[in-house]
Design a protein around this motif. Structure first.
Motif, PDB file in Angstrom:
ATOM      1  N   GLY A  61     138.059  -2.459  16.302  1.00 34.74           N
ATOM      2  CA  GLY A  61     139.097  -1.962  15.398  1.00 34.74           C
ATOM      3  C   GLY A  61     140.499  -2.400  15.783  1.00 34.74           C
ATOM      4  O   GLY A  61     140.710  -3.503  16.307  1.00 34.74           O
ATOM      5  N   ALA A  92     134.247  -0.059  24.320  1.00 38.22           N
ATOM      6  CA  ALA A  92     135.310  -0.756  23.595  1.00 38.22           C
ATOM      7  C   ALA A  92     136.407  -1.232  24.538  1.00 38.22           C
ATOM      8  O   ALA A  92     136.863  -2.380  24.455  1.00 38.22           O
ATOM      9  CB  ALA A  92     135.895   0.162  22.514  1.00 38.22           C
ATOM     10  N   THR A 108     136.997   7.571  17.835  1.00 38.33           N
ATOM     11  CA  THR A 108     137.193   6.195  17.377  1.00 38.33           C
ATOM     12  C   THR A 108     138.641   5.735  17.508  1.00 38.33           C
ATOM     13  O   THR A 108     138.922   4.531  17.509  1.00 38.33           O
ATOM     14  CB  THR A 108     136.752   6.063  15.912  1.00 38.33           C
ATOM     15  N   TRP A 109     139.586   6.693  17.618  1.00 37.23           N
ATOM     16  CA  TRP A 109     140.997   6.340  17.754  1.00 37.23           C
ATOM     17  C   TRP A 109     141.459   6.293  19.215  1.00 37.23           C
ATOM     18  O   TRP A 109     142.586   5.889  19.494  1.00 37.23           O
ATOM     19  CB  TRP A 109     141.870   7.329  16.969  1.00 37.23           C
ATOM     20  N   GLU A 154     129.824   9.418  22.394  1.00 37.57           N
ATOM     21  CA  GLU A 154     131.164   9.041  21.941  1.00 37.57           C
ATOM     22  C   GLU A 154     132.016   8.530  23.100  1.00 37.57           C
ATOM     23  O   GLU A 154     132.783   7.563  22.956  1.00 37.57           O
ATOM     24  CB  GLU A 154     131.841  10.230  21.256  1.00 37.57           C
ATOM     25  N   GLY A 174     131.004   5.038  23.802  1.00 35.52           N
ATOM     26  CA  GLY A 174     131.561   4.111  22.827  1.00 35.52           C
ATOM     27  C   GLY A 174     132.987   3.704  23.190  1.00 35.52           C
ATOM     28  O   GLY A 174     133.367   2.536  23.073  1.00 35.52           O
ATOM     29  N   PHE A 175     133.780   4.687  23.626  1.00 34.48           N
ATOM     30  CA  PHE A 175     135.153   4.400  24.057  1.00 34.48           C
ATOM     31  C   PHE A 175     135.167   3.493  25.282  1.00 34.48           C
ATOM     32  O   PHE A 175     135.911   2.500  25.339  1.00 34.48           O
ATOM     33  CB  PHE A 175     135.880   5.710  24.356  1.00 34.48           C
TER      34      PHE A 175
END
Length: 417
Positions: free
Chosen positions: A106, A45, A161-162, A38, A41-42
């Motif tokens: 996103g 992004a 994800t935020w 995770e 992933g951040f």
């Protein structure tokens, strides 16, 4: 003049140090709060957002610095037209990129035009001779707010994800404040004929070079994520986090002397250009080499701050430290080269560096993961610095060290100048 340059350089490097520390702590927070996949992933992004924003800004900021610095002789007439000519294409490109990237990153994609406009506006203030907005906003406000918002989200247990949204939100107040910093400096005037053509004739080669530079700075993280997975991307990001120290320190000093270099080289004052180049180089070495040496020696303990599994990345840290020591010893070679007007040559140098990095990454990352990625990055950095170093020597006889080096260390002498 020397005293002003020294103070500006010190302010830029201080902001770079603050930003680097804030980014380091942010990485520690994320790697401690979330699983490696995770966290990776951040990091992927945000790296992708910075890379695309770097492409979308089309290096218009450096174009503005060039024209604003030269326009001082005629009272900055028509400068508002240059601002509009720079901003509109950048916003359009960033908006298009946001649409394309929204499925991947996103809501963070919606902030891409904001990130780009902030960069261009801050560059314009540097063209007018004011480094303070860049130091306060880009160097301090944005990284501090990013750290606070991401840490708050992590402590609150917000889904990973935020996190990119929390990271990107500080660019909104930075936009408002950057625009306020230009108020009164560039009053709206009639659009002079040829403004658009002149700006982009100079900037177009640098646009490509700026895009390649943005890709070069972040593509390694994306390649690791694609070829080795987000967990490996998290390990690589953590182990190479300190490379931002060299990037930001170089950027801070470059922002302080870029306008002076443009003027010196435009007016044929090669001696003055050499003095600025050597002064910036020696201070860059003195300020960053202790960091690289300490990082190389303390890497086994520093990397464990990110979590127990990150300690295996010590070889990555050693390659990083050695490479950055060589790079900083070359000084801000690309800034000097472009200040002299050789934007096409700079573009070719960057293409060679990116090509080297991508080729080595594709060859080494599948088998060696993070270590293969840092080897690829190292090869690209060496090409990026050694090529322009040779070109400056051949064309202008400029060197990163010389008779101005010791003079630059006499801070009292600078202050009295």
């Amino acid at each position: 003049m020397a005293a002003v340059t020294f103070r500006r350089g010190l302010a830029g490097v201080s902001a770079a140090a603050f930003s680097a520390l804030a980014q380091f702590v942010l990485v520690v927070v994320v790697t401690r709060a979330y699983p490696a996949a995770e966290a990776g992933g951040f990091f992927t992004a945000t790296a992708l957002a910075l890379m695309v924003a770097g492409v979308a800004k089309l290096d218009a900021g450096n174009g503005l610095i060039y024209f604003i610095a030269r326009a001082r002789t005629y009272g900055y007439r028509g400068i508002s037209g240059y601002l509009r000519a720079a901003l509109v294409p950048c916003v359009l490109v960033a908006a298009g990129a946001a649409v394309v990237l929204y499925p991947r990153i996103g809501p963070l994609a919606a902030l891409l035009p904001v990130m780009v406009v902030v960069d261009v506006l801050l560059a314009a203030t540097r063209g007018f001779g004011s480094l303070r907005p860049t130091v306060l906003l880009d160097g301090m406000l944005v990284p501090a707010c990013q750290l606070v918002l991401v840490a708050t989200a992590a402590l609150a247990g917000v889904a990973a994800t935020w996190l990119p949204v929390a990271w990107g939100a500080p660019y909104l107040p930075a936009l408002v404040l950057a625009a306020a910093g230009l108020r009164g400096r560039a009053p709206r005037t009639a659009y002079l004929p040829g403004t658009l053509r002149d700006l982009w004739r100079y900037t177009a080669p640098r646009s490509a070079a700026g895009a390649i530079q943005a890709v070069f700075q972040r593509v390694d993280i994306v390649i690791v994520a694609v070829l080795a997975g987000p967990a490996s991307a998290a390990v690589y990001t953590a182990a190479t986090r300190f490379k931002v120290v060299g990037q930001l320190a170089n950027q801070g000093l470059a922002q302080a002397v870029q306008t002076g270099l443009v003027r010196a080289l435009a007016e044929g004052e090669r001696e003055r250009a050499g003095e600025l180049y050597q002064a910036a180089t020696v201070w860059l070495v003195l300020l960053t080499w202790p960091v690289w040496l300490a990082y190389a020696g303390l890497a086994p303990w520093v990397l464990r701050l990110f979590g127990p599994s990150y300690g295996a990345a010590v070889p990555v840290a050693l390659v990083l430290a050695g490479t950055m020591m060589v790079a900083t010893a070359c000084g801000m070679v690309d800034v000097v080269l472009t200040a002299a007007g050789h934007t096409g040559t700079s573009l070719l140098n960057l293409l060679a560096a990116v090509g080297c990095t991508v080729l080595l990454d594709l060859t080494l990352v599948p088998a060696h993961g993070a270590l293969g990625a840092v080897a690829g990055w190292s090869g690209g950095v060496l090409v990026k610095n050694l090529l322009p170093l040779w070109q400056l020597h051949r064309r202008y006889g400029l060197h990163p060290f010389g008779r101005h080096t010791l003079a630059a260390l006499r801070v009292r002498g600078w202050a009295a100048a």
